[in-house]
Design a protein around this motif. Structure first.
Motif, mmCIF file in Angstrom:
data_model
loop_
_atom_site.group_PDB
_atom_site.id
_atom_site.type_symbol
_atom_site.label_atom_id
_atom_site.label_comp_id
_atom_site.label_asym_id
_atom_site.label_seq_id
_atom_site.Cartn_x
_atom_site.Cartn_y
_atom_site.Cartn_z
ATOM 1 N N PHE A 248 -20.341 -4.613 21.204
ATOM 2 C CA PHE A 248 -21.446 -4.529 22.151
ATOM 3 C C PHE A 248 -20.975 -5.173 23.444
ATOM 4 C CE2 PHE A 248 -25.648 -5.660 23.870
ATOM 5 C CZ PHE A 248 -26.431 -4.581 23.508
ATOM 6 N N SER A 249 -20.487 -4.349 24.335
ATOM 7 C CA SER A 249 -19.912 -4.803 25.593
ATOM 8 C C SER A 249 -20.623 -4.051 26.713
ATOM 9 C CB SER A 249 -18.405 -4.514 25.601
ATOM 10 O OG SER A 249 -17.832 -4.804 26.837
ATOM 11 N N VAL A 250 -21.308 -4.787 27.581
ATOM 12 C CA VAL A 250 -22.297 -4.186 28.477
ATOM 13 C C VAL A 250 -21.873 -4.289 29.937
ATOM 14 C CG1 VAL A 250 -24.728 -4.191 29.155
ATOM 15 C CG2 VAL A 250 -24.087 -4.854 26.821
ATOM 16 N N TYR A 251 -22.026 -3.182 30.649
ATOM 17 C CA TYR A 251 -21.781 -3.117 32.092
ATOM 18 C C TYR A 251 -23.142 -3.016 32.772
ATOM 19 C CZ TYR A 251 -19.715 -1.356 36.517
ATOM 20 O OH TYR A 251 -19.322 -1.184 37.821
ATOM 21 N N GLU A 252 -23.527 -4.070 33.506
ATOM 22 C CA GLU A 252 -24.843 -4.084 34.156
ATOM 23 C C GLU A 252 -24.775 -3.383 35.503
ATOM 24 O OE1 GLU A 252 -28.433 -7.221 35.295
ATOM 25 O OE2 GLU A 252 -26.337 -7.856 35.497
ATOM 26 N N VAL A 253 -25.759 -2.509 35.752
ATOM 27 C CA VAL A 253 -25.722 -1.623 36.919
ATOM 28 C C VAL A 253 -27.059 -1.651 37.652
ATOM 29 C CG1 VAL A 253 -25.410 0.754 37.710
ATOM 30 C CG2 VAL A 253 -24.112 -0.075 35.751
ATOM 31 N N HIS A 254 -26.975 -1.731 38.963
ATOM 32 C CA HIS A 254 -28.128 -1.440 39.823
ATOM 33 C C HIS A 254 -27.912 -0.027 40.341
ATOM 34 C CE1 HIS A 254 -30.400 -1.614 43.755
ATOM 35 N NE2 HIS A 254 -31.307 -2.046 42.905
ATOM 36 N N ASP A 277 -14.159 4.963 30.919
ATOM 37 C CA ASP A 277 -12.763 4.609 31.171
ATOM 38 C C ASP A 277 -12.524 3.112 30.989
ATOM 39 O OD1 ASP A 277 -9.991 5.071 32.336
ATOM 40 O OD2 ASP A 277 -10.828 3.725 33.855
ATOM 41 N N LEU A 278 -13.506 2.292 31.381
ATOM 42 C CA LEU A 278 -13.357 0.844 31.236
ATOM 43 C C LEU A 278 -13.639 0.365 29.816
ATOM 44 C CD1 LEU A 278 -14.862 -0.613 34.539
ATOM 45 C CD2 LEU A 278 -12.474 -0.341 33.902
ATOM 46 N N GLY A 279 -14.215 1.224 28.981
ATOM 47 C CA GLY A 279 -14.365 0.898 27.578
ATOM 48 C C GLY A 279 -15.619 0.139 27.201
ATOM 49 N N PHE A 280 -16.579 0.018 28.128
ATOM 50 C CA PHE A 280 -17.827 -0.644 27.769
ATOM 51 C C PHE A 280 -18.602 0.229 26.773
ATOM 52 C CE2 PHE A 280 -16.910 -2.672 31.851
ATOM 53 C CZ PHE A 280 -17.228 -4.003 31.590
ATOM 54 N N THR A 281 -19.284 -0.419 25.847
ATOM 55 C CA THR A 281 -20.061 0.334 24.860
ATOM 56 C C THR A 281 -21.429 0.716 25.397
ATOM 57 O OG1 THR A 281 -21.093 -1.627 23.846
ATOM 58 C CG2 THR A 281 -18.948 -0.945 22.987
ATOM 59 N N HIS A 282 -21.951 -0.054 26.355
ATOM 60 C CA HIS A 282 -23.289 0.177 26.884
ATOM 61 C C HIS A 282 -23.321 -0.066 28.391
ATOM 62 C CE1 HIS A 282 -24.204 -0.507 22.621
ATOM 63 N NE2 HIS A 282 -25.400 0.020 22.823
ATOM 64 N N VAL A 283 -24.273 0.561 29.046
ATOM 65 C CA VAL A 283 -24.669 0.153 30.386
ATOM 66 C C VAL A 283 -26.043 -0.491 30.271
ATOM 67 C CG1 VAL A 283 -23.361 1.906 31.613
ATOM 68 C CG2 VAL A 283 -25.716 2.384 30.947
ATOM 69 N N GLY A 606 -5.662 -4.981 39.173
ATOM 70 C CA GLY A 606 -5.160 -5.721 38.015
ATOM 71 C C GLY A 606 -6.283 -6.310 37.182
ATOM 72 N N VAL A 607 -7.306 -6.838 37.846
ATOM 73 C CA VAL A 607 -8.441 -7.390 37.114
ATOM 74 C C VAL A 607 -9.210 -6.264 36.420
ATOM 75 C CG1 VAL A 607 -10.599 -8.683 37.322
ATOM 76 C CG2 VAL A 607 -8.589 -9.381 38.652
ATOM 77 N N ARG A 608 -9.373 -5.155 37.128
ATOM 78 C CA ARG A 608 -10.060 -4.020 36.496
ATOM 79 C C ARG A 608 -9.282 -3.533 35.272
ATOM 80 N NH1 ARG A 608 -10.171 1.603 39.520
ATOM 81 N NH2 ARG A 608 -7.995 1.395 38.868
ATOM 82 N N ASP A 609 -7.964 -3.468 35.382
ATOM 83 C CA ASP A 609 -7.160 -3.038 34.241
ATOM 84 C C ASP A 609 -7.280 -4.018 33.074
ATOM 85 O OD1 ASP A 609 -6.377 -0.876 35.724
ATOM 86 O OD2 ASP A 609 -4.386 -1.665 36.221
ATOM 87 N N LEU A 610 -7.394 -5.308 33.396
ATOM 88 C CA LEU A 610 -7.586 -6.300 32.340
ATOM 89 C C LEU A 610 -8.909 -6.054 31.619
ATOM 90 C CD1 LEU A 610 -7.037 -8.932 30.777
ATOM 91 C CD2 LEU A 610 -8.159 -10.149 32.666
ATOM 92 N N VAL A 611 -9.973 -5.802 32.370
ATOM 93 C CA VAL A 611 -11.273 -5.547 31.742
ATOM 94 C C VAL A 611 -11.177 -4.334 30.827
ATOM 95 C CG1 VAL A 611 -13.669 -4.860 32.189
ATOM 96 C CG2 VAL A 611 -12.603 -6.680 33.556
ATOM 97 N N ARG A 612 -10.478 -3.316 31.283
ATOM 98 C CA ARG A 612 -10.292 -2.128 30.434
ATOM 99 C C ARG A 612 -9.558 -2.499 29.144
ATOM 100 N NH1 ARG A 612 -7.286 0.550 33.639
ATOM 101 N NH2 ARG A 612 -8.858 1.909 34.608
ATOM 102 N N ASP A 613 -8.499 -3.295 29.262
ATOM 103 C CA ASP A 613 -7.725 -3.665 28.079
ATOM 104 C C ASP A 613 -8.492 -4.642 27.184
ATOM 105 O OD1 ASP A 613 -5.780 -2.022 29.069
ATOM 106 O OD2 ASP A 613 -4.415 -3.625 29.685
ATOM 107 N N LEU A 614 -9.283 -5.532 27.782
ATOM 108 C CA LEU A 614 -10.130 -6.419 26.985
ATOM 109 C C LEU A 614 -11.079 -5.599 26.116
ATOM 110 C CD1 LEU A 614 -11.112 -9.209 29.559
ATOM 111 C CD2 LEU A 614 -9.902 -9.571 27.402
ATOM 112 N N ASN A 615 -11.723 -4.617 26.737
ATOM 113 C CA ASN A 615 -12.664 -3.792 25.975
ATOM 114 C C ASN A 615 -11.959 -2.995 24.884
ATOM 115 O OD1 ASN A 615 -15.286 -4.347 26.962
ATOM 116 N ND2 ASN A 615 -14.902 -3.140 28.811
ATOM 117 N N ALA A 616 -10.774 -2.469 25.193
ATOM 118 C CA ALA A 616 -10.047 -1.673 24.200
ATOM 119 C C ALA A 616 -9.636 -2.549 23.010
ATOM 120 C CB ALA A 616 -8.824 -1.028 24.832
ATOM 121 N N ALA A 617 -9.106 -3.723 23.287
ATOM 122 C CA ALA A 617 -8.687 -4.628 22.205
ATOM 123 C C ALA A 617 -9.909 -5.150 21.442
ATOM 124 C CB ALA A 617 -7.877 -5.792 22.779
#
Length: 735
Positions: A248-254, A277-283, A606-617
């Motif tokens: 359960f990994s959430v991307y908060e959006v306005h 693409d970033l791997g979040f499970t929810h918005v 680089g930070v965005r790529d880390l977030v993508r890899d964090l979500n994937a792992a």
């Protein structure tokens, strides 16, 4: 000789006439329309501005007498009321139409009973405006709850905003007023013209309007959905695993500012692919319900049943939700039942007296936000809100509701000084009505919508926020019944720790470890939300101390620590690529920072790529989410290395497979750092390192598996030696 009885007149008597003209008649259908009378059938019509009204019944055509002020009447020598229509002549045009006052009520006794009991779980299907075919005639059924009104009329684009000719009838003691208006269809604008107890009138938007005009316009719009969903597979499987045991990994959006200017349908073309693409499970969508002031970000709602018209129609919003589901992404929505604004065309003193708000001014006025609090003890108000929660889940397929400002609802003394509040019946500060409302809302949502989750933003230590409603705790209250709760304590403590210079962090080490003292008291979400990156609090990366390199390193290390910590994750838009500026709803995230022409590689990418890899792992490692609420799923390796600014812990899944997370929050490399580990793992393999060069780090990594040594350490039978990168978090799994 007896005096002769006065001749019968079909015209309305003076009292009815006066009440109809002033909009205070409770039963206009008893006067208007067609009724058997002495010597035939009496026809009466109220058609302001008409030059003539003619009854058409089969081959019969009879012009009614003009009684003045828009009233027309006549007595026709018929034995029974026929099927008839009205021919209404205006200046320059003639309309043939059905008579609204020849129809029986459109609401049944069961509906009215459930409304009166506050138990109508599908309230939106009976109140509001509904295009329908009633007694084989197409039109719109209007109904509204206004128990204090002396009378209610419908005014809209279909009657030149003059409700005189459209008085509604009161349906007994329910407080509901109803009128079926033939010929009115989708797209028509309307409001309710309410005669208040003092005789004055107020024009109000429909509390259950499902569509509204684009603010600052405030009219309600007659709406019927035509949308055909394509997310059946998503809905069928979303409840297979309990949320607290699932990733359960959430991307908060306005939505209005994520990509400013995009509509719901345009967002549907971009948001699912970006989040996927970033791997979040929810918005998680900041409030979508209609609100008059954009600067409130949606937290001051006037249209609780209408998605904001700023971005499109309700069906357009469904298209966005559907697109996210088809991309495998769940949709949470911020829901705001704590309060509402005072706009005079909306809910405040809706029918001339406090109705949705508490009748006690001290209970009604929210002390912080200049708004009004709902009267949770009034069953019809509670019904309005409980049905609203289920409405979003059932009509818009929302997967979860994050309930805003729960603490402000739970306490009678919230932001109030002594003398500004009255204790409850037991002498306590708890708002018993709000507790009962939240319990009912959660129980109803979970019963009706398998797989949906409710999330509480609750900033105190209220006992049992995520405990089942039927389980009582030490306080004597049953649980509130939420599925998850935002961990505001973890957020506050961890951000405070990170704001310190590394040389001072050893004095604040407990701020990063204290969360584990209470980590299993509730089912937690770790929130880095919009609230933390506005109003002078600075963006996430800008909270970190030091130069730009150290700030980004701190941010990466913090995100690695956060994703490994027990609990679910939430990150607000823009923070995934280290935006330096605070968020502003006026222009949204600084997307240009990702453009390589501005030196974005690797500062922000680089930070965005880390977030993508964090979500994937994270998603690929059950140890990080399967036992979030089970103390056996976590164990400190070293939690007291304050002088080193090091934190190391193990996470384990249901099968016992571990992940080792190590954070070095000092800017120095620590060579041969020994950590105790189990002795049944032949080797450990680095699966994520926030100091990797591709993320913008210095590149201190472990390319080869690390083998344990038989030397006991940290109370464990074996140990490994690592080189800890500066300001970094490393994840290792069995090789």
């Amino acid at each position: 000789m007896q005096p002769s009885a006065p001749a019968f007149s079909p015209a309305p008597d003076a009292a009815d006439r006066e009440r109809l003209l002033h909009g205070t008649h409770h039963d206009p259908h008893s006067v208007l329309g067609a009724h058997p009378g002495p010597g035939g059938v009496v026809f009466r019509a109220l058609r302001p501005y008409a030059r003539s009204v003619t009854v058409v019944a089969g081959g019969l055509r009879a012009e009614l007498h003009d009684d003045g002020d828009g009233f027309f009447s006549g007595l026709l020598p018929l034995t029974e009321v026929p099927a008839y229509r009205l021919l209404v002549e205006y200046e320059g045009t003639t309309l043939e139409t059905e008579d609204a006052y020849r129809f029986l009520p459109t609401l049944g006794e069961l509906d009215l009973h459930l409304i009166g009991e506050g138990r109508h779980e599908e309230l939106w299907t009976v109140l509001g405006a509904h295009p329908t075919v009633h007694e084989e005639v197409a039109g719109t059924r209007f109904s509204v709850w206004a128990p204090n009104a002396r009378g209610v009329r419908v005014a809209g684009s279909f009657n030149f905003w003059d409700g005189t000719g459209c008085p509604m009838r009161s349906l007994g003691s329910s407080g509901v007023w109803e009128l079926f208006v033939p010929g009115v269809g989708e797209g028509e604008l309307y409001k309710f013209d309410i005669a208040r107890p003092d005789g004055s009138h107020t024009l109000r938007a429909d509390p259950l309007a499902r569509r509204t005009e684009v603010p600052p316009a405030t009219s309600s719009i007659v709406h019927a959905s035509r949308y055909e969903w394509g997310d059946g597979q998503w809905l069928a499987r979303r409840g297979e695993i309990p949320v607290h045991e699932a990733p359960f990994s959430v991307y908060e959006v306005h939505l209005a500012s994520w990509r400013p200017g995009l509509t719901y349908r345009q967002l549907a073309e971009q948001l699912p692919s970006y989040v996927g693409d970033l791997g979040f499970t929810h918005v998680e969508l900041m409030p979508v319900a209609e609100h008059p002031f954009g600067g409130s970000w949606g937290y001051q709602v006037t249209g609780f049943y209408a998605p904001t018209a700023r971005l499109g129609t309700p069906d357009d919003f469904k298209y966005l939700v559907d697109a996210l589901h088809r991309a495998g992404i769940g949709v949470l929505m911020d829901w705001v039942p704590a309060h509402f604004p005072r706009d005079e065309w909306a809910l405040a003193e809706f029918d001339g007296r406090p109705l949705y708000e508490h009748e006690d001014p001290l209970r009604a006025a929210h002390p912080d936000w200049g708004t009004l609090e709902f009267d949770f003890g009034r069953r019809e108000v509670r019904n309005f809100l409980v049905a609203n929660a289920t409405y979003w889940c059932e009509e818009f397929h929302i997967d979860g509701l994050r309930v805003d400002a729960v603490a402000s609802m739970l306490y009678l003394d919230y932001s109030r000084e002594p003398g500004q509040w009255t204790p409850n019946e037991h002498g306590g500060r708890e708002n018993l009505d709000a507790v009962a409302f939240l319990q009912e809302m959660n129980a109803t949502v979970y019963r009706r919508n398998p797989g949906v989750v409710t999330v509480a933003e609750e900033s105190t230590a209220w006992d049992g926020v995520t405990r089942a409603t039927h389980h009582r705790g030490p306080s004597g209250f049953g649980g509130l019944g939420f599925g998850l709760k935002w961990n505001m304590g973890w957020m506050h403590d961890s951000l405070q720790y990170m704001a310190h210079e590394p040389v001072h962090r050893k004095y604040h080490h407990h701020e990063m470890t204290f969360s584990m003292v209470y980590a299993y008291s509730e089912n937690y979400v770790l929130p880095i939300s919009h609230d933390e990156v506005v109003h002078g609090k600075r963006s996430l990366v800008s909270k970190m101390p030091g130069d730009w390199w150290r700030r980004r390193a701190d941010l990466r290390a913090y995100l690695g620590f956060m994703w490994a910590h027990p609990g679910k994750q939430l990150l607000f838009m823009g923070q995934e690529f280290a935006q330096g500026a605070e968020w502003s709803e006026a222009h949204g995230p600084d997307w240009w920072l990702l453009d390589s022409a501005y030196g974005a590689e690797p500062d922000h990418r680089g930070v965005r790529d880390l977030v993508r890899d964090l979500n994937a792992a994270y998603r690929a490692t059950p140890a990080l989410w399967q036992r979030d609420t089970d103390p056996a799923g976590f164990a400190w390796v070293v939690g007291d290395a304050a002088d080193d600014n090091v934190f190391a812990f193990l996470r384990q899944d249901a099968e016992g497979a571990p992940l080792l997370s190590v954070s070095n929050l000092s800017p120095v490399v620590r060579h041969d750092y020994r950590l105790g580990v189990p002795d049944d793992i032949p080797a450990w393999h680095e699966i994520l390192n926030t100091d990797a060069e591709r993320y913008g780090g210095s590149g201190v990594t472990h390319p080869h598996p690390v083998k344990p040594e038989p030397q006991p350490w940290h109370g464990r039978p074996a140990s490994i030696r690592l080189t800890l990168p500066p300001l970094a978090t490393v994840w290792l799994r069995p090789a």
